[in-house]
Design an enzyme around this catalytic site. Structure first.
Site, PDB file in Angstrom:
ATOM      1  N   ASP A 102      51.970  64.139  18.665  1.00 24.12           N
ATOM      2  CA  ASP A 102      50.937  64.354  19.839  1.00 24.12           C
ATOM      3  C   ASP A 102      50.622  65.752  19.678  1.00 24.12           C
ATOM      4  O   ASP A 102      51.609  66.921  19.806  1.00 24.12           O
ATOM      5  CB  ASP A 102      52.249  64.130  21.132  1.00 24.12           C
ATOM      6  CG  ASP A 102      51.203  64.171  22.440  1.00 24.12           C
ATOM      7  OD1 ASP A 102      49.862  64.582  22.492  1.00 24.12           O
ATOM      8  OD2 ASP A 102      51.723  64.153  23.487  1.00 24.12           O
ATOM      9  N   HIS A 160      48.778  67.192  21.945  1.00 25.57           N
ATOM     10  CA  HIS A 160      48.752  67.458  23.381  1.00 25.57           C
ATOM     11  C   HIS A 160      47.801  68.163  24.102  1.00 25.57           C
ATOM     12  O   HIS A 160      47.881  69.101  25.057  1.00 25.57           O
ATOM     13  CB  HIS A 160      50.170  68.103  23.595  1.00 25.57           C
ATOM     14  CG  HIS A 160      50.765  67.763  24.993  1.00 25.57           C
ATOM     15  ND1 HIS A 160      50.890  68.824  25.912  1.00 25.57           N
ATOM     16  CD2 HIS A 160      51.484  66.722  25.497  1.00 25.57           C
ATOM     17  CE1 HIS A 160      51.835  68.307  27.260  1.00 25.57           C
ATOM     18  NE2 HIS A 160      51.930  67.121  26.584  1.00 25.57           N
ATOM     19  N   GLU A 195      47.779  61.834  18.313  1.00 27.64           N
ATOM     20  CA  GLU A 195      47.613  62.060  19.808  1.00 27.64           C
ATOM     21  C   GLU A 195      46.945  63.202  20.297  1.00 27.64           C
ATOM     22  O   GLU A 195      47.292  64.025  20.107  1.00 27.64           O
ATOM     23  CB  GLU A 195      48.811  61.527  20.651  1.00 27.64           C
ATOM     24  CG  GLU A 195      48.492  61.332  21.964  1.00 27.64           C
ATOM     25  CD  GLU A 195      49.746  60.805  22.950  1.00 27.64           C
ATOM     26  OE1 GLU A 195      49.795  61.311  24.236  1.00 27.64           O
ATOM     27  OE2 GLU A 195      50.579  60.293  22.220  1.00 27.64           O
ATOM     28  N   GLU A 223      44.961  59.602  28.085  1.00 27.56           N
ATOM     29  CA  GLU A 223      45.958  60.074  29.226  1.00 27.56           C
ATOM     30  C   GLU A 223      45.433  60.693  30.133  1.00 27.56           C
ATOM     31  O   GLU A 223      45.592  60.727  31.349  1.00 27.56           O
ATOM     32  CB  GLU A 223      47.232  60.569  28.870  1.00 27.56           C
ATOM     33  CG  GLU A 223      47.027  61.955  28.211  1.00 27.56           C
ATOM     34  CD  GLU A 223      48.392  62.474  27.569  1.00 27.56           C
ATOM     35  OE1 GLU A 223      49.088  63.385  28.400  1.00 27.56           O
ATOM     36  OE2 GLU A 223      48.828  62.266  26.680  1.00 27.56           O
ATOM     37  N   HIS A 245      49.735  54.848  28.473  1.00 24.74           N
ATOM     38  CA  HIS A 245      50.560  56.378  28.511  1.00 24.74           C
ATOM     39  C   HIS A 245      51.737  56.179  29.749  1.00 24.74           C
ATOM     40  O   HIS A 245      51.171  55.597  30.941  1.00 24.74           O
ATOM     41  CB  HIS A 245      49.708  57.215  28.705  1.00 24.74           C
ATOM     42  CG  HIS A 245      50.323  58.800  29.079  1.00 24.74           C
ATOM     43  ND1 HIS A 245      50.298  59.407  30.400  1.00 24.74           N
ATOM     44  CD2 HIS A 245      50.762  59.637  28.293  1.00 24.74           C
ATOM     45  CE1 HIS A 245      50.797  60.578  30.160  1.00 24.74           C
ATOM     46  NE2 HIS A 245      51.094  60.715  28.788  1.00 24.74           N
TER      47      HIS A 245
END
Length: 382
Positions: free
Chosen positions: A183, A185, A209, A235, A285
């Site tokens: 991720d 992020h 991700e 997400e 998510h």
């Protein structure tokens, strides 16, 4: 049947639960929250309750349309998360009133269980190799980790080297066949994302991700061309209209709608169906609580293109309470061989321990994500 009351509970570690009551004694639970903005979402839930109290809870599609379209201003994390939790609770009521799980009302299961992954490391990943071995020892066959700490728009190679070294350590620890998701992020900007995905190529990742923030997704076509790993995001998208251009552009392989942020079961079912038409997978998510996970599993049950489910058991955010603390039926999420069984109980399938919820709501929380800064003092994406 008429809705009579909305009751909200802000509970540790960083969640909010909603109970909707009816005049027939059938109640439903939802989990409307934006992490770090729980009180704001709570206010939005009670604003929406002005319309819903006195209405028949079973008219879910119409209620969704009024909540979304009836206020003129639409979308965004606060409104869509408020709608999401209400929607979950309305489906819970409908299933409980009929004595069937929500997935039965959505056409019936196309699977009995779904693969899950577990988090390792934390916001600033460390000790990931030991964490990875522990996750595999507990039966998980897939895991996710944060790929990097903060990175400036153009940063030094030593940070890239450190990120790659952590992933290499995890791959060595778990062997060649455990799924590893990395991720980014949204911490990484295009120049460094291009470099990082290229360096990670040898480690055969399950997916990458949010290699860049969703609002910078014009970079994804170029980034995706540099890696064979599937690209995932979603997400921080909140409706089918947010996902529409992502799917049309063909830049992602996996979408990750959050059923507590993206309008609930009603909306995410439509988002998943849109993705299926583009041959895009769904991995909801869910770093949240038991009601959110139960809602996700109802969607997973009926979505052909769902392939893996995030869950928060043992996640680094869960300091004072964990996933099943608020459930009476502690076995509702049965983990085995890296999978979780789809709940078959009525409604969402999770029986909330209301007494314990009330007890923990006395403490509540004011969770906030950390504010990071670069070495030069400028703000850094968390």
């Amino acid at each position: 049947m008429k809705i009579t009351a909305f009751k909200t509970y802000i509970v540790p570690p960083r969640w909010m639960f909603l109970k909707i009551e009816t005049d027939e004694g059938v109640c439903g639970w939802g989990e409307p929250v934006v992490e770090g903005r729980a009180h704001t979402v709570e206010a939005a839930v009670h604003e929406l309750s002005d319309y819903l109290i006195g209405k028949d809870p079973r008219l879910i599609e119409d209620h969704w349309n009024v909540m979304y379209r009836g206020g003129f201003y639409r979308g965004g994390p606060i409104l869509m998360s408020a709608i999401a939790g209400i929607d979950q609770a309305l489906w819970d009521i409908k299933g409980r009133a009929l004595g069937v799980p929500v997935h039965e009302l959505l056409g019936g299961k196309c699977r009995d269980r779904i693969k899950v992954y577990s988090w390792i490391g934390g916001d600033r990943p460390s000790d990931v190799a030991d964490g990875a071995r522990d996750v595999v020892a507990r039966g998980f066959t897939a895991l996710k980790m944060n790929g990097t700490e903060e990175l400036q728009i153009v940063d030094s190679h030593d940070k890239i080297d450190a990120a790659v070294e952590r992933v290499a350590m995890v791959r060595e620890a778990v062997g060649p066949h455990v799924g590893i998701a990395v991720d980014f992020h949204g911490r990484v900007h295009r120049p460094m994302a291009r470099m990082l995905v290229k360096e990670l190529e040898p480690y055969r990742l399950m997916f990458i991700e949010e290699p860049v923030l969703s609002e910078n997704r014009e970079a994804l076509k170029e980034i995706a061309a540099m890696s064979s790993a599937p690209i995932a995001l979603g997400e921080r998208l909140y409706s089918r209209w947010d996902f529409k251009s992502v799917l049309q552009e063909g830049v992602v392989d996996i979408i990750q709608p959050d059923l507590s942020h993206a309008g609930g079961i009603t909306e995410c079912r439509k988002i998943a169906a849109m993705a299926e038409a583009y041959d895009v997978a769904v991995a909801p998510h869910c770093p949240l609580g038991p009601i959110a996970l139960a809602a996700c599993l109802q969607l997973d049950a009926v979505s052909y293109n769902a392939f893996i489910q995030e869950q928060s058991l043992g996640i680094h955010y869960n300091k004072s309470n964990d996933l099943i603390d608020y459930a009476k039926n502690k076995d509702v999420f049965r983990y085995e061989d890296g999978y979780v069984t789809i709940p078959d109980g009525p409604g969402l399938g999770v029986d909330v321990d209301e007494d314990y919820v009330k007890e923990r709501a006395k403490e509540g929380h004011r969770w906030r994500n950390p504010v990071w800064r670069h070495a030069d003092g400028s703000f850094a994406e968390w």
